[in-house]
Design a protein around this motif. Sequence first.
Motif, PDB file in Angstrom:
ATOM      1  N   ARG A  17       0.775  -1.378   0.110  1.00 30.59           N
ATOM      2  CA  ARG A  17      -0.005   0.020   0.116  1.00 30.59           C
ATOM      3  C   ARG A  17       0.913   1.347   0.057  1.00 30.59           C
ATOM      4  O   ARG A  17       0.575   2.345  -0.577  1.00 30.59           O
ATOM      5  CB  ARG A  17      -1.000   0.085   1.314  1.00 30.59           C
ATOM      6  CG  ARG A  17      -1.975  -1.090   1.029  1.00 30.59           C
ATOM      7  CD  ARG A  17      -3.151  -0.813   2.172  1.00 30.59           C
ATOM      8  NE  ARG A  17      -3.802   0.739   2.036  1.00 30.59           N
ATOM      9  CZ  ARG A  17      -3.887   1.337   2.878  1.00 30.59           C
ATOM     10  NH1 ARG A  17      -3.912   1.004   4.092  1.00 30.59           N
ATOM     11  NH2 ARG A  17      -4.341   2.681   2.411  1.00 30.59           N
ATOM     12  N   LEU A  18       1.898   1.251   0.690  1.00 23.85           N
ATOM     13  CA  LEU A  18       2.960   2.391   0.453  1.00 23.85           C
ATOM     14  C   LEU A  18       3.434   2.779  -0.601  1.00 23.85           C
ATOM     15  O   LEU A  18       3.708   3.734  -1.173  1.00 23.85           O
ATOM     16  CB  LEU A  18       3.928   2.253   1.684  1.00 23.85           C
ATOM     17  CG  LEU A  18       3.429   2.532   3.119  1.00 23.85           C
ATOM     18  CD1 LEU A  18       4.840   2.215   4.210  1.00 23.85           C
ATOM     19  CD2 LEU A  18       3.420   3.890   3.323  1.00 23.85           C
ATOM     20  N   MET A  19       3.830   1.616  -1.143  1.00 21.63           N
ATOM     21  CA  MET A  19       4.589   1.695  -2.538  1.00 21.63           C
ATOM     22  C   MET A  19       3.732   2.122  -3.704  1.00 21.63           C
ATOM     23  O   MET A  19       4.120   2.857  -4.692  1.00 21.63           O
ATOM     24  CB  MET A  19       5.297   0.409  -2.815  1.00 21.63           C
ATOM     25  CG  MET A  19       6.417   0.126  -1.772  1.00 21.63           C
ATOM     26  SD  MET A  19       7.148  -1.424  -2.217  1.00 21.63           S
ATOM     27  CE  MET A  19       8.157  -0.956  -3.746  1.00 21.63           C
ATOM     28  N   PHE A  20       2.571   1.838  -3.686  1.00 18.49           N
ATOM     29  CA  PHE A  20       1.529   2.103  -4.624  1.00 18.49           C
ATOM     30  C   PHE A  20       0.244   2.993  -4.092  1.00 18.49           C
ATOM     31  O   PHE A  20      -0.316   2.490  -3.102  1.00 18.49           O
ATOM     32  CB  PHE A  20       1.130   0.997  -5.652  1.00 18.49           C
ATOM     33  CG  PHE A  20       2.111   0.324  -6.144  1.00 18.49           C
ATOM     34  CD1 PHE A  20       2.563   0.634  -7.474  1.00 18.49           C
ATOM     35  CD2 PHE A  20       2.707  -0.815  -5.308  1.00 18.49           C
ATOM     36  CE1 PHE A  20       3.687  -0.051  -7.961  1.00 18.49           C
ATOM     37  CE2 PHE A  20       3.840  -1.604  -5.833  1.00 18.49           C
ATOM     38  CZ  PHE A  20       4.327  -1.178  -7.116  1.00 18.49           C
ATOM     39  N   ARG A  21      -0.162   3.926  -4.829  1.00 17.55           N
ATOM     40  CA  ARG A  21      -1.185   4.903  -4.043  1.00 17.55           C
ATOM     41  C   ARG A  21      -2.359   4.297  -4.492  1.00 17.55           C
ATOM     42  O   ARG A  21      -2.602   3.681  -5.604  1.00 17.55           O
ATOM     43  CB  ARG A  21      -0.995   6.439  -4.472  1.00 17.55           C
ATOM     44  CG  ARG A  21       0.461   6.661  -3.811  1.00 17.55           C
ATOM     45  CD  ARG A  21       0.555   8.384  -4.277  1.00 17.55           C
ATOM     46  NE  ARG A  21       1.817   8.838  -4.076  1.00 17.55           N
ATOM     47  CZ  ARG A  21       2.023   9.509  -2.694  1.00 17.55           C
ATOM     48  NH1 ARG A  21       1.096   9.709  -1.618  1.00 17.55           N
ATOM     49  NH2 ARG A  21       3.408   9.734  -2.561  1.00 17.55           N
ATOM     50  N   GLY A  22      -3.759   4.787  -3.664  1.00 16.35           N
ATOM     51  CA  GLY A  22      -4.885   4.684  -4.069  1.00 16.35           C
ATOM     52  C   GLY A  22      -5.338   3.273  -4.109  1.00 16.35           C
ATOM     53  O   GLY A  22      -4.818   2.290  -3.529  1.00 16.35           O
ATOM     54  N   ARG A  23      -6.402   2.989  -5.156  1.00 11.62           N
ATOM     55  CA  ARG A  23      -6.899   1.621  -5.115  1.00 11.62           C
ATOM     56  C   ARG A  23      -5.915   0.671  -5.578  1.00 11.62           C
ATOM     57  O   ARG A  23      -5.901  -0.420  -5.192  1.00 11.62           O
ATOM     58  CB  ARG A  23      -8.098   1.659  -6.285  1.00 11.62           C
ATOM     59  CG  ARG A  23      -8.714   0.467  -6.414  1.00 11.62           C
ATOM     60  CD  ARG A  23      -9.936   0.288  -7.291  1.00 11.62           C
ATOM     61  NE  ARG A  23     -10.501  -0.674  -7.518  1.00 11.62           N
ATOM     62  CZ  ARG A  23     -11.322  -1.054  -8.392  1.00 11.62           C
ATOM     63  NH1 ARG A  23     -11.551  -0.273  -9.254  1.00 11.62           N
ATOM     64  NH2 ARG A  23     -11.616  -2.253  -8.693  1.00 11.62           N
ATOM     65  N   ARG A  24      -4.788   1.099  -6.459  1.00 10.42           N
ATOM     66  CA  ARG A  24      -3.991   0.140  -7.025  1.00 10.42           C
ATOM     67  C   ARG A  24      -2.915  -0.253  -5.616  1.00 10.42           C
ATOM     68  O   ARG A  24      -2.571  -1.525  -5.854  1.00 10.42           O
ATOM     69  CB  ARG A  24      -2.945   1.114  -7.893  1.00 10.42           C
ATOM     70  CG  ARG A  24      -2.169   0.226  -8.498  1.00 10.42           C
ATOM     71  CD  ARG A  24      -0.970   0.996  -9.549  1.00 10.42           C
ATOM     72  NE  ARG A  24      -0.171   0.242 -10.273  1.00 10.42           N
ATOM     73  CZ  ARG A  24       0.826   0.999 -10.833  1.00 10.42           C
ATOM     74  NH1 ARG A  24       0.656   2.308 -11.069  1.00 10.42           N
ATOM     75  NH2 ARG A  24       1.765   0.366 -11.211  1.00 10.42           N
ATOM     76  N   GLY A  25      -2.729   0.647  -4.916  1.00 12.56           N
ATOM     77  CA  GLY A  25      -1.999   0.226  -3.658  1.00 12.56           C
ATOM     78  C   GLY A  25      -2.695  -0.824  -2.969  1.00 12.56           C
ATOM     79  O   GLY A  25      -2.172  -1.793  -2.257  1.00 12.56           O
ATOM     80  N   TRP A  26      -4.067  -0.710  -2.832  1.00 10.07           N
ATOM     81  CA  TRP A  26      -4.854  -1.903  -1.716  1.00 10.07           C
ATOM     82  C   TRP A  26      -4.997  -3.090  -2.773  1.00 10.07           C
ATOM     83  O   TRP A  26      -4.430  -4.138  -2.058  1.00 10.07           O
ATOM     84  CB  TRP A  26      -6.311  -1.078  -1.876  1.00 10.07           C
ATOM     85  CG  TRP A  26      -6.702  -0.502  -0.731  1.00 10.07           C
ATOM     86  CD1 TRP A  26      -7.022   1.104  -0.590  1.00 10.07           C
ATOM     87  CD2 TRP A  26      -6.455  -0.707   0.718  1.00 10.07           C
ATOM     88  NE1 TRP A  26      -7.105   1.622   0.515  1.00 10.07           N
ATOM     89  CE2 TRP A  26      -6.932   0.413   1.354  1.00 10.07           C
ATOM     90  CE3 TRP A  26      -6.416  -1.986   1.207  1.00 10.07           C
ATOM     91  CZ2 TRP A  26      -6.953   0.517   2.756  1.00 10.07           C
ATOM     92  CZ3 TRP A  26      -6.635  -2.019   2.692  1.00 10.07           C
ATOM     93  CH2 TRP A  26      -7.111  -0.810   3.197  1.00 10.07           C
TER      94      TRP A  26
END
Length: 171
Positions: A17-26
């Motif tokens: 989640r930290l490395m990718f933001r938003g829905r993509r991170g989830w």
Amino acid sequence: SAFCNLITVAATIALGRLMFRGRRGWIIGLTLGALIALNFPQIWLARQAFRAVTLPFMQAIALAFLWRGLTVKRRDWLWLLIGGFLAGATVYTYNSSRLFPLWLGLAGIALLIFDRARWRLRLRQGVIFFGMLIVVAAPMALYAVQRPDVFFGRLAEVTQADQSVSLGESI
């Protein structure tokens, strides 16, 4: 060991989640968490009470703090110090963790090369992170110099001359 395995899943989700933001991170975080939760070697280690189960947990939280330190605008030094401490503490978890600082160093060099626009910032961040890592890992490095037979003993136990493979073959 089982509890450590559970928090490793949580730390892996958090790192994704930290490395990718938003829905993509989830999506990436939950996918990584599911993969490590279903990973047979990780499950087996967690049920056998081997100390090796602590290695992925320590690596995940060290990388999470490092990533946060590289991306946050305020007080990056605090995140980097904690990340460096955790990365240094990782070398005490299991024998294979002794390569972790090497991979981090290679990634740091790559970051300096590819982020030339902010090389001064990246260099300062690297000094903070790797400085703390070196301070924490120094006793283990001293032990390796004083007792290489013990420090590298496990490697000799699992590597036999007639069955050895090159690094390329191993990868």
